[in-house]
Motif scaffolding. Structure first.
Motif, PDB file in Angstrom:
ATOM      1  N   PRO A  96     -27.902  -9.214  24.081  1.00 30.21           N
ATOM      2  CA  PRO A  96     -27.318 -10.400  23.429  1.00 30.21           C
ATOM      3  C   PRO A  96     -25.798 -10.415  23.442  1.00 30.21           C
ATOM      4  CG  PRO A  96     -29.140  -9.552  22.123  1.00 30.21           C
ATOM      5  CD  PRO A  96     -28.886  -8.547  23.203  1.00 30.21           C
ATOM      6  N   VAL A  97     -25.169  -9.249  23.362  1.00 25.83           N
ATOM      7  CA  VAL A  97     -23.701  -9.201  23.399  1.00 25.83           C
ATOM      8  C   VAL A  97     -23.191  -9.751  24.732  1.00 25.83           C
ATOM      9  CG1 VAL A  97     -21.683  -7.699  23.257  1.00 25.83           C
ATOM     10  CG2 VAL A  97     -23.702  -7.197  21.869  1.00 25.83           C
ATOM     11  N   THR A  98     -23.795  -9.286  25.825  1.00 23.46           N
ATOM     12  CA  THR A  98     -23.367  -9.738  27.148  1.00 23.46           C
ATOM     13  C   THR A  98     -23.718 -11.202  27.380  1.00 23.46           C
ATOM     14  OG1 THR A  98     -23.640  -7.487  27.993  1.00 23.46           O
ATOM     15  CG2 THR A  98     -23.540  -9.261  29.611  1.00 23.46           C
ATOM     16  N   LEU A  99     -24.871 -11.645  26.888  1.00 23.60           N
ATOM     17  CA  LEU A  99     -25.256 -13.046  27.060  1.00 23.60           C
ATOM     18  C   LEU A  99     -24.291 -13.977  26.321  1.00 23.60           C
ATOM     19  CD1 LEU A  99     -29.157 -12.913  26.806  1.00 23.60           C
ATOM     20  CD2 LEU A  99     -27.742 -13.178  28.854  1.00 23.60           C
ATOM     21  N   TRP A 100     -23.922 -13.611  25.094  1.00 23.91           N
ATOM     22  CA  TRP A 100     -22.943 -14.418  24.365  1.00 23.91           C
ATOM     23  C   TRP A 100     -21.613 -14.450  25.107  1.00 23.91           C
ATOM     24  CZ3 TRP A 100     -23.821 -17.981  21.053  1.00 23.91           C
ATOM     25  CH2 TRP A 100     -24.865 -17.904  20.136  1.00 23.91           C
ATOM     26  N   LEU A 101     -21.182 -13.287  25.591  1.00 23.21           N
ATOM     27  CA  LEU A 101     -19.907 -13.213  26.318  1.00 23.21           C
ATOM     28  C   LEU A 101     -19.959 -14.059  27.585  1.00 23.21           C
ATOM     29  CD1 LEU A 101     -17.100 -11.980  26.823  1.00 23.21           C
ATOM     30  CD2 LEU A 101     -18.243 -10.014  27.870  1.00 23.21           C
ATOM     31  N   ALA A 102     -21.048 -13.941  28.371  1.00 24.22           N
ATOM     32  CA  ALA A 102     -21.158 -14.694  29.623  1.00 24.22           C
ATOM     33  C   ALA A 102     -21.249 -16.193  29.357  1.00 24.22           C
ATOM     34  CB  ALA A 102     -22.380 -14.213  30.407  1.00 24.22           C
ATOM     35  N   ALA A 103     -22.035 -16.590  28.346  1.00 24.29           N
ATOM     36  CA  ALA A 103     -22.167 -18.019  28.031  1.00 24.29           C
ATOM     37  C   ALA A 103     -20.835 -18.612  27.579  1.00 24.29           C
ATOM     38  CB  ALA A 103     -23.228 -18.208  26.954  1.00 24.29           C
ATOM     39  N   TYR A 104     -20.121 -17.877  26.732  1.00 23.30           N
ATOM     40  CA  TYR A 104     -18.817 -18.340  26.252  1.00 23.30           C
ATOM     41  C   TYR A 104     -17.827 -18.444  27.410  1.00 23.30           C
ATOM     42  CZ  TYR A 104     -15.095 -18.799  22.716  1.00 23.30           C
ATOM     43  OH  TYR A 104     -14.074 -19.254  21.926  1.00 23.30           O
ATOM     44  N   TYR A 167     -16.428  -6.003  18.017  1.00 25.46           N
ATOM     45  CA  TYR A 167     -17.436  -7.046  18.189  1.00 25.46           C
ATOM     46  C   TYR A 167     -18.050  -7.385  16.839  1.00 25.46           C
ATOM     47  CZ  TYR A 167     -21.786  -9.371  19.491  1.00 25.46           C
ATOM     48  OH  TYR A 167     -22.818 -10.263  19.591  1.00 25.46           O
ATOM     49  N   VAL A 168     -18.260  -8.674  16.615  1.00 27.73           N
ATOM     50  CA  VAL A 168     -18.959  -9.169  15.432  1.00 27.73           C
ATOM     51  C   VAL A 168     -20.153  -9.982  15.912  1.00 27.73           C
ATOM     52  CG1 VAL A 168     -18.812 -10.636  13.385  1.00 27.73           C
ATOM     53  CG2 VAL A 168     -16.861  -9.211  14.041  1.00 27.73           C
ATOM     54  N   ASP A 169     -21.314  -9.734  15.336  1.00 27.76           N
ATOM     55  CA  ASP A 169     -22.534 -10.427  15.752  1.00 27.76           C
ATOM     56  C   ASP A 169     -22.370 -11.939  15.581  1.00 27.76           C
ATOM     57  OD1 ASP A 169     -25.038 -11.233  16.403  1.00 27.76           O
ATOM     58  OD2 ASP A 169     -26.095 -10.046  14.903  1.00 27.76           O
ATOM     59  N   VAL A 170     -22.476 -12.669  16.699  1.00 21.12           N
ATOM     60  CA  VAL A 170     -22.305 -14.113  16.659  1.00 21.12           C
ATOM     61  C   VAL A 170     -23.421 -14.774  15.851  1.00 21.12           C
ATOM     62  CG1 VAL A 170     -22.098 -16.202  18.066  1.00 21.12           C
ATOM     63  CG2 VAL A 170     -21.124 -14.049  18.875  1.00 21.12           C
ATOM     64  N   LEU A 178     -17.279 -15.520  17.579  1.00 22.79           N
ATOM     65  CA  LEU A 178     -16.661 -16.184  18.718  1.00 22.79           C
ATOM     66  C   LEU A 178     -15.167 -15.894  18.790  1.00 22.79           C
ATOM     67  CD1 LEU A 178     -18.463 -19.651  18.697  1.00 22.79           C
ATOM     68  CD2 LEU A 178     -18.851 -17.720  20.244  1.00 22.79           C
ATOM     69  N   TYR A 179     -14.546 -15.703  17.624  1.00 26.88           N
ATOM     70  CA  TYR A 179     -13.125 -15.356  17.612  1.00 26.88           C
ATOM     71  C   TYR A 179     -12.904 -14.009  18.304  1.00 26.88           C
ATOM     72  CZ  TYR A 179      -8.652 -13.746  15.693  1.00 26.88           C
ATOM     73  OH  TYR A 179      -7.387 -13.241  15.544  1.00 26.88           O
ATOM     74  N   TYR A 180     -13.778 -13.046  18.028  1.00 26.88           N
ATOM     75  CA  TYR A 180     -13.652 -11.732  18.666  1.00 26.88           C
ATOM     76  C   TYR A 180     -13.972 -11.792  20.161  1.00 26.88           C
ATOM     77  CZ  TYR A 180     -12.732  -8.644  14.699  1.00 26.88           C
ATOM     78  OH  TYR A 180     -12.130  -7.973  13.648  1.00 26.88           O
ATOM     79  N   LEU A 181     -14.809 -12.757  20.567  1.00 32.44           N
ATOM     80  CA  LEU A 181     -15.195 -12.852  21.973  1.00 32.44           C
ATOM     81  C   LEU A 181     -14.269 -13.751  22.790  1.00 32.44           C
ATOM     82  CD1 LEU A 181     -19.099 -13.160  21.909  1.00 32.44           C
ATOM     83  CD2 LEU A 181     -17.731 -11.222  22.686  1.00 32.44           C
ATOM     84  N   THR A 182     -13.353 -14.457  22.139  1.00 28.17           N
ATOM     85  CA  THR A 182     -12.537 -15.437  22.854  1.00 28.17           C
ATOM     86  C   THR A 182     -11.687 -14.799  23.949  1.00 28.17           C
ATOM     87  OG1 THR A 182     -12.435 -16.930  20.949  1.00 28.17           O
ATOM     88  CG2 THR A 182     -10.716 -17.158  22.621  1.00 28.17           C
ATOM     89  N   LEU A 183     -10.953 -13.760  23.626  1.00 33.40           N
ATOM     90  CA  LEU A 183     -10.082 -13.137  24.628  1.00 33.40           C
ATOM     91  C   LEU A 183     -10.894 -12.513  25.766  1.00 33.40           C
ATOM     92  CD1 LEU A 183      -7.124 -12.799  25.227  1.00 33.40           C
ATOM     93  CD2 LEU A 183      -7.135 -10.625  24.008  1.00 33.40           C
ATOM     94  N   PRO A 184     -11.950 -11.733  25.490  1.00 30.09           N
ATOM     95  CA  PRO A 184     -12.771 -11.231  26.606  1.00 30.09           C
ATOM     96  C   PRO A 184     -13.381 -12.353  27.436  1.00 30.09           C
ATOM     97  CG  PRO A 184     -13.291 -10.034  24.592  1.00 30.09           C
ATOM     98  CD  PRO A 184     -12.396 -11.168  24.207  1.00 30.09           C
TER      99      PRO A 184
END
Length: 316
Positions: A96-104, A167-170, A178-184
């Motif tokens: 799920p971490v990678t899926l959220w990152l890839a989708a974002y 990482y924070v669970d979306v 999403l804030y933590y995933l924005t830059l990556p």
């Protein structure tokens, strides 16, 4: 449509079986012995034989493969030779971490790429096109790991706009996650955005010079309506193709980004499995990536007919 889907599902099943054979044989050609990685360098030959028997590595390869295939069809991907944890649990935690990152990353890349591509086409020969081309050139030529390090240094450390890692669970906290995933996600999607920008621009230029667009302009339709209804909609087929091809690549290629930003995702799991010769985890990771490519390609083919009604799957 139903006949087409049935044919594609059958072809996908055959492809998956053949891919599983290649994966199974290829992984076992890797240097190193998983029994030594599990028992330790100081293990005696008797201890190594016991570990191999426990893992089933003492059986002939065909027997090992069919045993692996039978367990896979039942949803059992085995246990990690490094931790003893079921592989399905490891994947359920990290995927799920990678899926959220890839989708974002895809959302950001599509929005930025299409927007800059349209701007580049509308302002050909002027400074907005030059800026768009410069952005595309940087996105295509600069390695993602270098962009990631620069982003951490300037945007996270110096300016403090984003967190440098973590990482924070979306699912639990969408805004903070999403804030933590924005830059990556920006770093991961930069190259994709550059490709979408260039392809959108080229497709828009070709589409806007077609006869039906000239007819729409001659009828007095507004420039914005012609641009978005006739030009952009037909150009989106190229965007869908690129996204479909790149989504699986983002899932498998997020290793570097996750490593730089210390994300506990699929990439970290893959690297740890490769370094420790964890056969069950490596097999599961590659199989999931293979399945993702198959599913995404099928979805892209169906989406073509949604974007452009002139395209009909199955030849109908």
């Amino acid at each position: 449509m139903i006949r087409y889907l049935s044919t594609r599902l059958w072809q996908s099943a055959v492809t998956l079986i053949l891919a599983s054979v290649v994966i199974f044989i290829g992984i076992r050609q890797l240097p190193g012995d998983p029994a030594i990685a599990m028992a330790g360098e100081e293990a005696t030959p008797e201890q190594l034989d016991a570990v191999r028997a426990q893992l089933g590595l003492d059986l002939p390869l065909p027997v090992q493969y069919f045993s692996f295939l039978a367990r896979m069809l039942q949803g059992d991907l085995g246990r990690s030779t490094r931790t003893g944890t079921p592989v399905t649990e490891l994947i359920a935690t990290t995927l799920p971490v990678t899926l959220w990152l890839a989708a974002y990353a895809i959302v950001l890349a599509v929005v930025a790429g299409v927007l800059l591509g349209v701007i580049s086409e509308r302002f050909r020969g002027r400074w907005p096109e030059w800026v768009s081309n410069a952005v595309a050139l940087v996105g295509l030529s600069v390695p993602s790991f270098w962009l990631g390090l620069l982003a951490i240094l300037y945007l996270a450390v110096n300016l403090g706009w984003f967190p440098a890692s973590g990482y924070v669970d979306v699912g639990r906290d969408p805004v903070r996650g999403l804030y933590y995933l924005t830059l990556p996600a920006i770093i991961l999607g930069t190259a994709l955005a550059a490709v979408i920008l260039r392809q959108t621009r080229a497709s828009m230029i070709e589409t806007m010079n077609t006869d039906y667009v000239r007819t729409a302009n001659a009828k007095g339709l507004g420039a914005g309506r012609v641009l978005f209804r006739y030009g952009l909609r037909n150009s989106l087929i190229v965007v869908v193709t690129i996204v479909g091809l790149q989504l699986g690549g983002l899932i498998s290629g997020a290793v570097v980004t996750e490593r730089i930003f210390a994300l506990p995702g699929f990439g970290k799991l893959t690297l740890d499995a490769v370094f420790t010769r964890d056969y069950p985890v490596i097999q599961a990771v590659v199989l999931i990536i293979t399945v993702s490519y198959i599913v995404i390609n099928l979805a892209v083919d169906i989406l073509y007919s949604v974007i452009n009604p002139k395209i009909r799957v199955g030849g109908n």
